[in-house]
Scaffold this motif. Structure first.
Motif, PDB file in Angstrom:
ATOM      1  N   PRO A  90      24.030  56.551 -23.453  1.00  0.00           N
ATOM      2  CA  PRO A  90      25.341  56.074 -23.062  1.00  0.00           C
ATOM      3  C   PRO A  90      25.040  54.733 -21.906  1.00  0.00           C
ATOM      4  CG  PRO A  90      25.211  58.133 -21.925  1.00  0.00           C
ATOM      5  CD  PRO A  90      23.938  57.996 -22.723  1.00  0.00           C
TER       6      PRO A  90
ATOM      7  N   SER B 121      26.973  54.343 -19.539  1.00  0.00           N
ATOM      8  CA  SER B 121      27.466  54.887 -18.147  1.00  0.00           C
ATOM      9  C   SER B 121      25.944  55.150 -17.657  1.00  0.00           C
ATOM     10  CB  SER B 121      28.227  56.031 -18.165  1.00  0.00           C
ATOM     11  OG  SER B 121      27.709  57.051 -19.020  1.00  0.00           O
ATOM     12  N   LEU B 122      24.942  55.527 -18.219  1.00  0.00           N
ATOM     13  CA  LEU B 122      23.824  55.773 -17.716  1.00  0.00           C
ATOM     14  C   LEU B 122      22.737  54.498 -17.498  1.00  0.00           C
ATOM     15  CD1 LEU B 122      21.559  57.903 -16.480  1.00  0.00           C
ATOM     16  CD2 LEU B 122      20.996  58.274 -19.227  1.00  0.00           C
TER      17      LEU B 122
ATOM     18  N   ARG C  23      23.247  51.240 -17.456  1.00  0.00           N
ATOM     19  CA  ARG C  23      23.906  50.159 -16.576  1.00  0.00           C
ATOM     20  C   ARG C  23      23.178  50.250 -15.254  1.00  0.00           C
ATOM     21  NH1 ARG C  23      28.236  51.705 -13.195  1.00  0.00           N
ATOM     22  NH2 ARG C  23      28.936  53.857 -13.839  1.00  0.00           N
ATOM     23  N   HIS C  24      22.631  51.536 -14.845  1.00  0.00           N
ATOM     24  CA  HIS C  24      21.985  51.831 -13.551  1.00  0.00           C
ATOM     25  C   HIS C  24      20.611  51.197 -13.616  1.00  0.00           C
ATOM     26  CE1 HIS C  24      25.203  53.726 -11.789  1.00  0.00           C
ATOM     27  NE2 HIS C  24      25.471  54.358 -12.871  1.00  0.00           N
TER      28      HIS C  24
ATOM     29  N   GLU D  84      28.275  60.987 -12.351  1.00  0.00           N
ATOM     30  CA  GLU D  84      29.228  59.799 -12.513  1.00  0.00           C
ATOM     31  C   GLU D  84      29.619  59.741 -14.114  1.00  0.00           C
ATOM     32  OE1 GLU D  84      27.304  56.024 -11.007  1.00  0.00           O
ATOM     33  OE2 GLU D  84      27.469  56.991  -8.995  1.00  0.00           O
ATOM     34  N   MET D  85      28.766  60.287 -14.901  1.00  0.00           N
ATOM     35  CA  MET D  85      28.980  60.194 -16.302  1.00  0.00           C
ATOM     36  C   MET D  85      30.241  61.117 -16.418  1.00  0.00           C
ATOM     37  SD  MET D  85      25.185  60.427 -17.701  1.00  0.00           S
ATOM     38  CE  MET D  85      25.783  60.482 -19.394  1.00  0.00           C
ATOM     39  N   GLU D  86      31.035  60.803 -17.513  1.00  0.00           N
ATOM     40  CA  GLU D  86      31.982  61.880 -18.108  1.00  0.00           C
ATOM     41  C   GLU D  86      31.226  63.288 -18.534  1.00  0.00           C
ATOM     42  OE1 GLU D  86      35.343  61.415 -17.901  1.00  0.00           O
ATOM     43  OE2 GLU D  86      34.800  59.431 -16.935  1.00  0.00           O
TER      44      GLU D  86
ATOM     45  N   GLU E   6      30.271  63.079 -21.981  1.00  0.00           N
ATOM     46  CA  GLU E   6      28.821  62.046 -22.189  1.00  0.00           C
ATOM     47  C   GLU E   6      27.676  62.996 -21.851  1.00  0.00           C
ATOM     48  OE1 GLU E   6      29.641  57.546 -21.895  1.00  0.00           O
ATOM     49  OE2 GLU E   6      29.660  58.842 -19.895  1.00  0.00           O
ATOM     50  N   ARG E   7      27.708  63.515 -20.704  1.00  0.00           N
ATOM     51  CA  ARG E   7      26.493  64.872 -20.111  1.00  0.00           C
ATOM     52  C   ARG E   7      26.167  65.505 -21.187  1.00  0.00           C
ATOM     53  NH1 ARG E   7      29.187  64.857 -14.951  1.00  0.00           N
ATOM     54  NH2 ARG E   7      29.755  66.750 -15.443  1.00  0.00           N
TER      55      ARG E   7
END
Length: 104
Positions: free
Chosen positions: A5, A7-8, A10-11, A38-40, A43-44
């Protein structure tokens, strides 16, 4: 390979803005747990399920081994980190719940 995802990912981008697997794999566990928190939650869970059912072809395994990556070890590592992040989120949400008056 395994879709991750945004959200992962991007780091863990390189100078050109592309996802860098090496950066993800080198990141300390504590930082990965913080990123996972930090992920929803959905999503996890979805990522955990994808890792659980991950099927790796012989060619993918060979390429990973040539790059020095143990796919099975990393898969279990990330599953454990996702479990740890989930447990930490649950503990934090329980701590935020107001105490019920008169509860024993």
């Amino acid at each position: 390979m395994l879709p991750l995802p945004p959200s992962l990912t991007r780091h863990f981008v390189d100078a050109s803005g592309h996802f860098a697997w090496q950066a993800l794999l080198r990141t300390p566990d504590a930082r990965l747990v913080a990123v996972a928190r930090e992920m929803e939650p959905e999503e996890r869970v979805a990522l955990y399920r994808r890792l659980w059912g991950l099927k790796v072809s012989g060619l993918e395994r060979f390429m990973a081994q040539a790059a020095g990556v143990d796919i099975d070890r990393q898969r279990l590592r990330f599953m454990n980190l996702l479990e740890e992040a989930h447990a930490a989120e649950e503990a934090a949400s329980r701590a935020e719940e107001p105490a019920v008056a008169g509860a024993v």
